[in-house]
Design a protein around this motif. Sequence first.
Motif, PDB file in Angstrom:
ATOM      1  N   LEU A 319      31.359  42.430  26.360  1.00 51.40           N
ATOM      2  CA  LEU A 319      32.085  43.283  27.318  1.00 51.40           C
ATOM      3  C   LEU A 319      33.272  42.539  27.943  1.00 51.40           C
ATOM      4  O   LEU A 319      34.331  43.101  28.183  1.00 51.40           O
ATOM      5  N   LEU A 320      33.071  41.255  28.183  1.00 59.91           N
ATOM      6  CA  LEU A 320      34.158  40.421  28.710  1.00 59.91           C
ATOM      7  C   LEU A 320      34.734  39.599  27.565  1.00 59.91           C
ATOM      8  O   LEU A 320      34.005  39.275  26.635  1.00 59.91           O
ATOM      9  N   PRO A 321      35.974  39.200  27.630  1.00 59.65           N
ATOM     10  CA  PRO A 321      36.954  39.514  28.665  1.00 59.65           C
ATOM     11  C   PRO A 321      37.458  40.953  28.560  1.00 59.65           C
ATOM     12  O   PRO A 321      37.402  41.560  27.497  1.00 59.65           O
ATOM     13  N   LEU A 322      37.970  41.436  29.681  1.00 56.00           N
ATOM     14  CA  LEU A 322      38.476  42.808  29.716  1.00 56.00           C
ATOM     15  C   LEU A 322      39.903  42.854  29.212  1.00 56.00           C
ATOM     16  O   LEU A 322      40.689  41.947  29.485  1.00 56.00           O
ATOM     17  N   SER A 323      40.206  43.925  28.511  1.00 56.62           N
ATOM     18  CA  SER A 323      41.608  44.115  28.152  1.00 56.62           C
ATOM     19  C   SER A 323      42.326  44.593  29.417  1.00 56.62           C
ATOM     20  O   SER A 323      41.844  45.509  30.102  1.00 56.62           O
ATOM     21  N   PRO A 324      43.484  44.008  29.752  1.00 57.71           N
ATOM     22  CA  PRO A 324      44.169  44.379  31.000  1.00 57.71           C
ATOM     23  C   PRO A 324      44.566  45.841  31.056  1.00 57.71           C
ATOM     24  O   PRO A 324      44.802  46.387  32.121  1.00 57.71           O
ATOM     25  N   SER A 325      44.604  46.505  29.886  1.00 62.58           N
ATOM     26  CA  SER A 325      45.066  47.898  29.897  1.00 62.58           C
ATOM     27  C   SER A 325      43.936  48.886  30.206  1.00 62.58           C
ATOM     28  O   SER A 325      44.190  50.070  30.425  1.00 62.58           O
ATOM     29  N   ARG A 326      42.679  48.427  30.239  1.00 57.37           N
ATOM     30  CA  ARG A 326      41.589  49.379  30.541  1.00 57.37           C
ATOM     31  C   ARG A 326      41.654  49.790  32.011  1.00 57.37           C
ATOM     32  O   ARG A 326      42.034  48.997  32.871  1.00 57.37           O
ATOM     33  N   SER A 327      41.252  51.011  32.284  1.00 58.94           N
ATOM     34  CA  SER A 327      41.215  51.413  33.701  1.00 58.94           C
ATOM     35  C   SER A 327      39.942  50.846  34.326  1.00 58.94           C
ATOM     36  O   SER A 327      38.867  50.880  33.721  1.00 58.94           O
ATOM     37  N   VAL A 348      35.827  25.767  56.866  1.00 57.87           N
ATOM     38  CA  VAL A 348      37.244  25.388  56.865  1.00 57.87           C
ATOM     39  C   VAL A 348      38.100  26.597  57.233  1.00 57.87           C
ATOM     40  O   VAL A 348      37.763  27.733  56.900  1.00 57.87           O
ATOM     41  N   ASN A 349      39.212  26.327  57.904  1.00 59.72           N
ATOM     42  CA  ASN A 349      40.190  27.380  58.180  1.00 59.72           C
ATOM     43  C   ASN A 349      41.209  27.355  57.031  1.00 59.72           C
ATOM     44  O   ASN A 349      42.090  26.508  56.986  1.00 59.72           O
ATOM     45  N   PRO A 350      41.091  28.281  56.072  1.00 59.26           N
ATOM     46  CA  PRO A 350      41.891  28.179  54.836  1.00 59.26           C
ATOM     47  C   PRO A 350      43.378  28.395  55.070  1.00 59.26           C
ATOM     48  O   PRO A 350      43.772  29.072  56.025  1.00 59.26           O
ATOM     49  N   THR A 351      44.188  27.832  54.188  1.00 60.08           N
ATOM     50  CA  THR A 351      45.634  28.034  54.323  1.00 60.08           C
ATOM     51  C   THR A 351      46.012  29.459  53.917  1.00 60.08           C
ATOM     52  O   THR A 351      47.004  30.009  54.381  1.00 60.08           O
ATOM     53  N   ARG A 352      45.235  30.047  53.012  1.00 63.66           N
ATOM     54  CA  ARG A 352      45.376  31.469  52.671  1.00 63.66           C
ATOM     55  C   ARG A 352      44.134  31.855  51.876  1.00 63.66           C
ATOM     56  O   ARG A 352      43.389  30.972  51.435  1.00 63.66           O
ATOM     57  N   VAL A 353      43.925  33.137  51.692  1.00 62.39           N
ATOM     58  CA  VAL A 353      42.765  33.575  50.904  1.00 62.39           C
ATOM     59  C   VAL A 353      43.223  34.634  49.913  1.00 62.39           C
ATOM     60  O   VAL A 353      43.824  35.635  50.303  1.00 62.39           O
ATOM     61  N   ASP A 354      42.953  34.389  48.649  1.00 61.41           N
ATOM     62  CA  ASP A 354      43.271  35.388  47.622  1.00 61.41           C
ATOM     63  C   ASP A 354      42.081  36.324  47.475  1.00 61.41           C
ATOM     64  O   ASP A 354      40.947  35.855  47.354  1.00 61.41           O
ATOM     65  N   THR A 355      42.334  37.602  47.453  1.00 63.67           N
ATOM     66  CA  THR A 355      41.201  38.515  47.258  1.00 63.67           C
ATOM     67  C   THR A 355      41.099  38.868  45.772  1.00 63.67           C
ATOM     68  O   THR A 355      42.120  39.019  45.089  1.00 63.67           O
ATOM     69  N   PRO A 356      39.895  39.045  45.271  1.00 60.40           N
ATOM     70  CA  PRO A 356      39.741  39.439  43.869  1.00 60.40           C
ATOM     71  C   PRO A 356      40.485  40.734  43.573  1.00 60.40           C
ATOM     72  O   PRO A 356      41.123  40.863  42.525  1.00 60.40           O
ATOM     73  N   LEU A 357      40.440  41.684  44.524  1.00 62.19           N
ATOM     74  CA  LEU A 357      41.070  42.976  44.261  1.00 62.19           C
ATOM     75  C   LEU A 357      42.570  42.815  43.996  1.00 62.19           C
ATOM     76  O   LEU A 357      43.096  43.305  42.988  1.00 62.19           O
ATOM     77  N   ALA A 358      43.253  42.087  44.866  1.00 58.98           N
ATOM     78  CA  ALA A 358      44.700  41.914  44.691  1.00 58.98           C
ATOM     79  C   ALA A 358      44.987  41.151  43.399  1.00 58.98           C
ATOM     80  O   ALA A 358      45.949  41.463  42.685  1.00 58.98           O
ATOM     81  N   GLU A 359      44.155  40.187  43.084  1.00 62.86           N
ATOM     82  CA  GLU A 359      44.411  39.376  41.881  1.00 62.86           C
ATOM     83  C   GLU A 359      44.115  40.161  40.609  1.00 62.86           C
ATOM     84  O   GLU A 359      44.780  39.983  39.591  1.00 62.86           O
ATOM     85  N   ILE A 360      43.124  41.053  40.666  1.00 62.94           N
ATOM     86  CA  ILE A 360      42.863  41.922  39.504  1.00 62.94           C
ATOM     87  C   ILE A 360      44.063  42.851  39.319  1.00 62.94           C
ATOM     88  O   ILE A 360      44.570  43.037  38.212  1.00 62.94           O
ATOM     89  N   ARG A 361      44.513  43.385  40.437  1.00 61.26           N
ATOM     90  CA  ARG A 361      45.692  44.289  40.356  1.00 61.26           C
ATOM     91  C   ARG A 361      46.895  43.548  39.784  1.00 61.26           C
ATOM     92  O   ARG A 361      47.684  44.110  39.026  1.00 61.26           O
ATOM     93  N   ALA A 362      47.029  42.284  40.128  1.00 56.46           N
ATOM     94  CA  ALA A 362      48.195  41.521  39.659  1.00 56.46           C
ATOM     95  C   ALA A 362      48.145  41.297  38.145  1.00 56.46           C
ATOM     96  O   ALA A 362      49.188  41.217  37.501  1.00 56.46           O
ATOM     97  N   LEU A 363      46.951  41.212  37.568  1.00 59.30           N
ATOM     98  CA  LEU A 363      46.859  40.923  36.129  1.00 59.30           C
ATOM     99  C   LEU A 363      46.661  42.170  35.272  1.00 59.30           C
ATOM    100  O   LEU A 363      46.910  42.155  34.071  1.00 59.30           O
ATOM    101  N   ALA A 364      46.152  43.261  35.893  1.00 57.29           N
ATOM    102  CA  ALA A 364      45.851  44.460  35.108  1.00 57.29           C
ATOM    103  C   ALA A 364      47.133  45.237  34.791  1.00 57.29           C
ATOM    104  O   ALA A 364      48.086  45.229  35.572  1.00 57.29           O
ATOM    105  N   THR A 365      47.115  45.921  33.635  1.00 57.70           N
ATOM    106  CA  THR A 365      48.239  46.811  33.329  1.00 57.70           C
ATOM    107  C   THR A 365      47.778  48.266  33.395  1.00 57.70           C
ATOM    108  O   THR A 365      48.593  49.176  33.469  1.00 57.70           O
ATOM    109  N   GLY A 366      46.443  48.500  33.357  1.00 58.40           N
ATOM    110  CA  GLY A 366      45.897  49.860  33.497  1.00 58.40           C
ATOM    111  C   GLY A 366      45.652  50.182  34.974  1.00 58.40           C
ATOM    112  O   GLY A 366      45.957  49.388  35.868  1.00 58.40           O
ATOM    113  N   THR A 367      45.071  51.369  35.220  1.00 64.43           N
ATOM    114  CA  THR A 367      44.815  51.796  36.606  1.00 64.43           C
ATOM    115  C   THR A 367      43.673  50.978  37.207  1.00 64.43           C
ATOM    116  O   THR A 367      42.653  50.760  36.565  1.00 64.43           O
TER     117      THR A 367
END
Length: 739
Positions: A319-327, A348-367
């Motif tokens: 099932l993994l890895p996912l094709s970026p074009s899948r919804s 620790v007080n982090p310098t920034r935090v990346d969320t999985p949702l935003a990072e998935i959106r950044a790599l995905a080409t589908g909905t």
Amino acid sequence: MTFELTELSLAEKAALGSGQDFWTTKAVGPVPSLVLTDGPHGVRRQAGATDHLGLAGSLPATCFPPAVGLGQSWDAELVRRVGVALGRESRNLGVDVLLGPGINIKRDPRCGRNFEYYSEDPVLTGVLGAAWVQGLQSTGVGASLKHFAANNTEHDRMRSSSDIDPRPLREIYLRAFAHIVRTAEPWTVMCSYNRINGVPAAENRWLLTELLREEWGYQGLVVSDWGAVSDRVAAVAAGLDLQMPSSGSASDDAVVAAVRAGTLDPAVVDRAAERVAALAAKAVAGRADVEPHDAPEHHALAREVAAQCIVLLRNDGGLLPLSPSRSIAVIGEFAESPRYQGGGSSHVNPTRVDTPLAEIRALATGTVTYAQGFTTDGSPAGALSEEAVRAAAQAEVAVLFLGLAASQESEGFDRDHIELPAGQLALLTEVLAVQPDTVVVLAHGGVLRLAPIGAPAILDGALLGQAGGGAIADVLFGAVNPSGRLTETVPVRIQDTPAYLNFPGENSHVRYGEGLFVGYRWYDARELEVGYPFGHGLSYTSFEYSDLAVDSASADLTVSVTITNTGDRAGREVVQCYTAKPDSTVVRPPRELKGFRGVYLEPGAGERVRITIRREDLAYWETRTDQWIVEDGDYEVSVGASSRDLRCVAKVSVSGDQVRLPLSLESTLGEIMTDPNAGPVLEFLAGNAPAGMAADGGDALGLDLARMMASVPLGKLVAFGAGSLAELEQVIAKVNGPS
Ligand code: BGC
């Protein structure tokens, strides 16, 4: 550089040995004040209010994966690089000693602080901990190896006694400490809160002086855990150099009074002060070149590291890895507010935090759709789950983020169970009913029972630090081929775990009744099914093992095996090497990890991988003579992809240590029979055999007399007519030789 202490008074020397405030030591005479702070997966430098529970704020610093995640990389070089980055940040934040690494063994999955520790295995812990210390200290910042020792539960941690037999204490709980002290020379060692076999670590002379310094040769400084000292005079006498945090001047005064009263040796106070001065000298030298670090660069490193820590537990049907074009339907609050570190002093007080949702959106080409699905604060999910199920049904694949909330596990208390919240599991069942292509991504500090997770693909992130969101996206889409491995066994159920009946202890005593059989050593010896075995982790490619060879020409063994990437993607295989001694004369786990190495291979490529098994790691602790012994004879060496996926096995003969256990009147006939030097005793017995006990005396009755007599001590034979005690003693003395 050295700081001369000859001009200091007794009171000044005593003052050097306790903190000025929460995080600093006192400046006394020529010795400057030092800053010590937590650690270990980021720098917690507090500029305002101070505390050791991670409550008050701290200056921003990169939050790298905590040890539970970092350990899953099984990659010492990567851990060393994290140590270097932590050192740079420490320097820039004015920190001289970073309080880590935490290297206690994960004895029970419920221990609230397991997220801060590497593994249930001492060799893996030792190798990774040493790399962390070496990396950090290469920047001129000191480490603090903690918590020394046997601090394996949070419940009652400031009072309870870890009651451990000598073999597990040496072979499991102290092994990583010994290795790191010897190979990485941490500037400081932090003694723990708990007692060990009744004696508080801070006042334990055997631990802090005889073992640490006289046996292991430690030259650095021993600092107390924060608030671990109740009797400073007893602690200094036992070998403690620095009490933290400040105790006002009360404990300094007590030290001075004890010296004046003649109850504390002034030389001990001098030595402790000299060690503080030596630490200050190293720290001041380290302060010299402070190169500013680049926060985005460290964030990128945190992402690279986090990706190496992710374990692909399961991947049915590829099932993994996912094709970026899948919804994709991304489900679960952790996708938007990730759980990436543990609670307590390491927070620790982090310098920034990346969320999985935003990072998935950044790599995905589908909905990509998002549904919260459940709440992590226990409030009713209401319509959230319906919305999530709808989203899952409408997408081509669902990625469901499950895990434990910060309130469910932390430093300071242990968990009562290892279950995921029921609401999350119910949601999973509903999602799976409408969307078979569901990937589960887990966030947790302590082990979870995973039997109820029926999803075809599972990624285990444990805790991944501030850049974990990007790392998860990288692995989901195959930008990174996962190569993390479990550092702890996932049990089928809590009742199967080794310390189940002895955790967290009672009346301030924790009985380590499982002895040597911690983690996989237990499940293997009991032949228990496990959820996922120690060392497990899949890849998007496949590897073949061949041509195992073991070279025993030198003291250490060199294991070589050819690894070939037989799949169609580049990837890293973590080759694990275990040994067994099936004919051992002492109790031993069926197999134990002795070494490992990662190898990165392009598709079709092969490489000869070499792993060293240090001779000292073959040794067991002999309780009759208090020494390490490498047994003579054949050892089984196996290599494989996990503790239960061993691909090749070889036998190697090792020439053991020549050890002679002196005979005594307490030696049994069985021991005499197997002692090659005991000939004269046997001859004596043959000439004085008690009537009816001749070797063949039991034959007529069908009895195995030799076996029946094997447990009888020599001295007791006298009562049955085997000569006199004096005669026996003479023969024994002859066999033992000059003493
Ligand atoms: C923890 C240590 C920590 C210290 C300072 C203690 O409670 O056990 O690991 O370094 O506090 O925060």
